[in-house]
Design an enzyme around this catalytic site. Structure first.
Site, PDB file in Angstrom:
ATOM      1  CB  SER A  82      15.490 -19.472  -6.995  1.00  0.00           C
ATOM      2  OG  SER A  82      14.488 -19.394  -7.978  1.00  0.00           O
ATOM      3  CE  LYS A  85      13.073 -16.150  -6.881  1.00  0.00           C
ATOM      4  NZ  LYS A  85      12.457 -17.390  -7.316  1.00  0.00           N
ATOM      5  CB  SER A 142      11.309 -19.996  -5.030  1.00  0.00           C
ATOM      6  OG  SER A 142      12.507 -19.483  -5.553  1.00  0.00           O
ATOM      7  CE  LYS A 245      14.501 -18.480  -2.157  1.00  0.00           C
ATOM      8  NZ  LYS A 245      13.633 -19.648  -2.265  1.00  0.00           N
TER       9      LYS A 245
END
Length: 416
Positions: A82, A85, A142, A245
């Site tokens: 993730s 992102k 997320s 993140k």
């Protein structure tokens, strides 16, 4: 005799005309040693650290200068999960900045977005959701479904959005990055290196600081009764932490692009393929602790501060003030910095000049290593002098140079 006089005058005129066109010398640039794509970085940091990093790949940098404090296997591509992102959010925030979409704009959720598995904000087919809520879903929980919804809204399909992601990666110098989707779902041809993640994180924070406001929120409630919580273990635990993140898949292991700011000093840490959530957190905290305990950030020039002057040979005003285009700082060791120097590199300037024109750059150096550089701008307009004034000025410069040379020669003879 008349012949020699004419020859001398003709030679003088030729010299003056030639001097108007020959550029003045420019100070040579030292090599830039900040973190950039492809730059060789010494593994395991700049000095031996008092801790071990369990992650397969790790990096610690300062966000403005990108100075490296620790590096471990930073160019090997890994599945980023993730952490992908960050790029999705960057493109979305840039689209808002460019007027391509607004925060309160409504997005209609497609079946493809609804079908997404993994972490999600539980969007429904045909549901109308604001861009702001989608970006909160991506940042805080997320949400994979929100990534697809934003991609389709901006470019009509996730595939075209992914193409834009790869183009952006190339634009900002990410050399070991390839995207196949917007969310980080496992794919053999979807990867990033720790270096690229750090560069992307720094670029996003510096150009789109709104991401920190989104990523630092602790919880988000949407379409279900119970709130979902931000998975970033630094939030509320590590002083000054406000991003960035996390990521996890079986293929990627536990990953974290973390950032924290203390006393105007922001660090970015990256750990990839950690064996556990505990190791991901302890590695990140150890890296950040090392940076904050041993270094600090010092501002050496403020935006619009006059930092020097430059000669304008053909300007009505012979000199013009130069100002820093932005705040300039350097990383220094907490026990003090002894070899820090500032150097101004000026372009060849020719009138007319306008306020805000770029005139060169100011460098901060330590032992000839460039720590930071900031453009220099013209402070005020400079109009061009007429040819008569410029010619007289050149003549004066020429004879001043001859007189200075003669004086130096005479002084040398007396000293012998």
């Amino acid at each position: 005799m008349n012949f020699f006089k004419k020859a001398f005058i003709l030679s003088l005129i030729c010299f003056l005309l030639l001097s108007l066109t020959i550029p003045h010398g420019v100070v040579a640039e030292p090599d830039n040693q900040e973190l950039e794509a492809g730059e060789e970085v010494e593994e395991n940091g700049l000095e031996e650290l008092p801790f071990d990093v369990e992650a397969s790949s790790a990096l610690l940098i300062e966000v403005q200068t990108k100075e490296v404090f620790y590096a471990k296997d930073i160019d090997r591509p890994y599945p980023p999960a993730s952490i992908t992102k960050i790029m999705t959010l960057l493109l979305a925030l840039e689209a808002i900045e460019e007027g391509k979409m607004d925060w309160d704009e409504i997005v209609t959720v497609s079946e493809r977005a609804w079908e997404m598995q993994g972490s999600q904000m539980f969007l429904e087919i045909g549901q109308e959701v604001s861009v702001e809520n989608l970006l909160k879903g991506i940042s805080i929980v997320s949400a994979n479904d929100a990534c697809v919804a934003i991609a389709e809204h901006l470019y009509g399909s996730e595939e075209i959005f992914v193409q834009k992601m790869n183009e952006k990666a190339s634009e900002i110098g990410l050399t070991n990055t390839r995207f196949q989707n917007t969310h980080g779902w496992p794919d053999p041809d979807h990867y990033m290196s720790a270096r690229d993640i750090a560069l992307l994180s720094a670029y996003t924070i510096n150009t789109q600081p709104k991401i920190l406001e989104l990523e630092s929120q602790r919880e988000f409630t949407f379409n279900i009764d119970e709130p979902q919580y931000n998975r970033n273990p630094l939030l509320g635990r590590y002083p000054g932490a406000d991003g960035l993140k996390t990521g996890w898949t079986n293929e990627a292991g536990y990953c974290l692009a973390g950032t924290a700011q203390q006393n105007n000093f922001r660090l970015i840490s990256v750990v990839l393929n950690s064996p556990s959530n505990r190791a991901r957190l302890s590695d990140t905290e150890a890296l950040l602790d090392y940076g904050f305990k041993n270094y600090t950030f010092e501002t050496v020039a403020e935006k619009n501060e006059i930092v020097g002057q430059a000669d304008v040979p053909d300007g009505k005003n012979r000199e013009v003030d130069l100002i820093a285009a932005e705040d300039m700082g350097v990383v220094v060791k907490n026990e003090g910095e002894e070899n820090l120097e500032m150097e101004i590199v000026v372009n060849n300037l020719s009138a007319p000049l306008r306020q805000g024109d770029e005139a060169g750059e100011i460098l901060a150096l330590r032992d000839d290593e460039v720590l930071n550089r900031v453009p220099l701008l013209i402070k005020e307009d400079v109009e061009r002098a007429n040819i008569f004034v410029v010619t007289l000025r050149r003549v004066g410069d020429f004879f001043s140079g001859l007189a200075a040379g003669a004086l130096n020669l005479f002084r040398d003879l007396l000293e012998e």
